[in-house]
Design an enzyme around this catalytic site. Structure first.
Site, short mmCIF file in Angstrom:
data_model
loop_
_atom_site.label_atom_id
_atom_site.label_comp_id
_atom_site.label_asym_id
_atom_site.label_seq_id
_atom_site.Cartn_x
_atom_site.Cartn_y
_atom_site.Cartn_z
N GLU A 79 18.48 -35.45 59.22
CA GLU A 79 17.43 -36.26 58.60
C GLU A 79 17.93 -37.58 58.03
OE1 GLU A 79 16.03 -31.95 58.26
OE2 GLU A 79 17.92 -33.03 58.08
N ALA A 98 11.46 -31.77 63.21
CA ALA A 98 10.06 -32.02 62.85
C ALA A 98 9.46 -33.01 63.83
CB ALA A 98 9.99 -32.57 61.44
N GLU A 149 16.05 -25.41 59.18
CA GLU A 149 15.45 -24.91 57.93
C GLU A 149 14.57 -23.70 58.19
OE1 GLU A 149 14.97 -28.81 55.13
OE2 GLU A 149 13.87 -28.85 57.02
N GLY A 154 14.12 -29.53 60.65
CA GLY A 154 13.19 -28.48 60.27
C GLY A 154 13.41 -27.19 61.04
#
Length: 299
Positions: free
Chosen positions: A172, A105, A152, A149
């Site tokens: 994370e 991210a 994901e 991300g």
């Protein structure tokens, strides 16, 4: 600075996730048979093209190794919705650059966010909303980093193909937070509780392409330069099947994650029975009996 990767050739990935990347190479895909749609929106962070009944979406933030931000996801969602409603498209390939599918991210965008606004505005909700509603299959073609991300996002897709140098991870925890777009849920389903715990709780244990294949996170591994081509081949094969049965099959498989076995079997059987109301079921079985190739009309 912290290390998120145990694999030495990729030891700078923590910097990518936490600070954003610099000087990344952009992976260009070119083919005379691919073309931009004449009515495609002018996106800034993705590229879209089509090849036959396959749509190709390429993340295009090369200087940030395709770090995921709100604007990027709005563009992805818009393109996905457009292709999902296009009867000429039967499947979608989602890819990035050769160096990174998506390296995480955009931390700079979210570092000052507050809980109240996150909660009231359902922060990250739009990251998963459109993909979860997609009727058409999405094949992720993952080269390089797929971290946080990015991992994901790949797991939101229906099939994952990996390049030989792909790396999957959820770092994370190193940023004082946890995965927020499905990492704790989809990764556990894919690789099992123990490996998911190890990856998520340490933030430094990652899977290379072959490990990801062994654990069942990805379906196949290819040389980086062949990856997108192979993903398009599979997407083309899917897109040329009957669109209604493809949609039914995708729904049924996804329900395996949501329902008990007895409820899932009931759901599958009802869809199977419903398929006999389609023209493609009649054509497919007739073609089999007549020893010829079916000519599906997607009805």
């Amino acid at each position: 600075m912290f290390r998120t990767l145990a694999i030495k050739p990729f030891s700078r990935a923590s910097t990518v996730v936490a600070l954003g990347a610099r000087n990344a190479a952009c992976y260009q895909i070119g083919s005379a048979s691919r073309f931009m749609s004449s009515n495609a929106p002018a996106y800034e962070m993705i590229k879209t093209e089509t090849q036959g009944r396959v749509a190709i979406i390429t993340l295009n933030r090369p200087k940030a190794l395709n770090a995921l931000c709100s604007e990027l996801f709005h563009e992805i969602n818009d393109a996905l919705a457009r292709f999902d409603n296009d009867s000429g498209i039967g499947a979608i390939v989602l890819t990035g650059s050769e160096r990174a599918f998506a390296a995480g991210a955009d931390i700079k965008e979210m570092k000052d966010a507050e809980f109240i606004n996150n909660y009231k505005n359902n922060f990250l909700g739009h990251w998963v909303e459109q993909i979860s509603k997609m009727r058409k299959p999405i094949v992720a073609a993952v080269n390089g980093y797929a971290l946080g991300g990015g991992c994901e996002l790949a797991m939101m897709c229906d099939i994952i193909y990996a390049g030989e140098k792909a790396v999957f991870g959820q770092p994370e925890i190193n940023l004082g937070t946890i995965p927020g777009a499905g990492g704790t849920q989809r990764l556990t389903h894919a690789v099992g509780k123990s490996k998911a715990m190890e990856m998520i709780l340490t933030g430094s244990v990652n899977l290379d392409a072959q490990e990801a294949k062994t654990y069942g996170l990805v379906s196949a591994v290819f040389p980086p330069e062949k990856l997108v081509e192979e993903a398009i081949k599979t997407a083309t094969k899917i897109a040329n099947k009957g669109a209604v049965s493809v949609q039914m099959a995708k729904e049924a498989v996804n329900q395996a994650y949501e329902l008990s076995l007895s409820s899932g079997l009931h759901f599958e059987r009802r869809l199977f029975q419903a398929s006999f109301a389609t023209k493609d079921q009649k054509e497919g079985m007739s073609a089999f009996a007549e020893k010829r190739k079916p000519n599906f009309v997607h009805e």
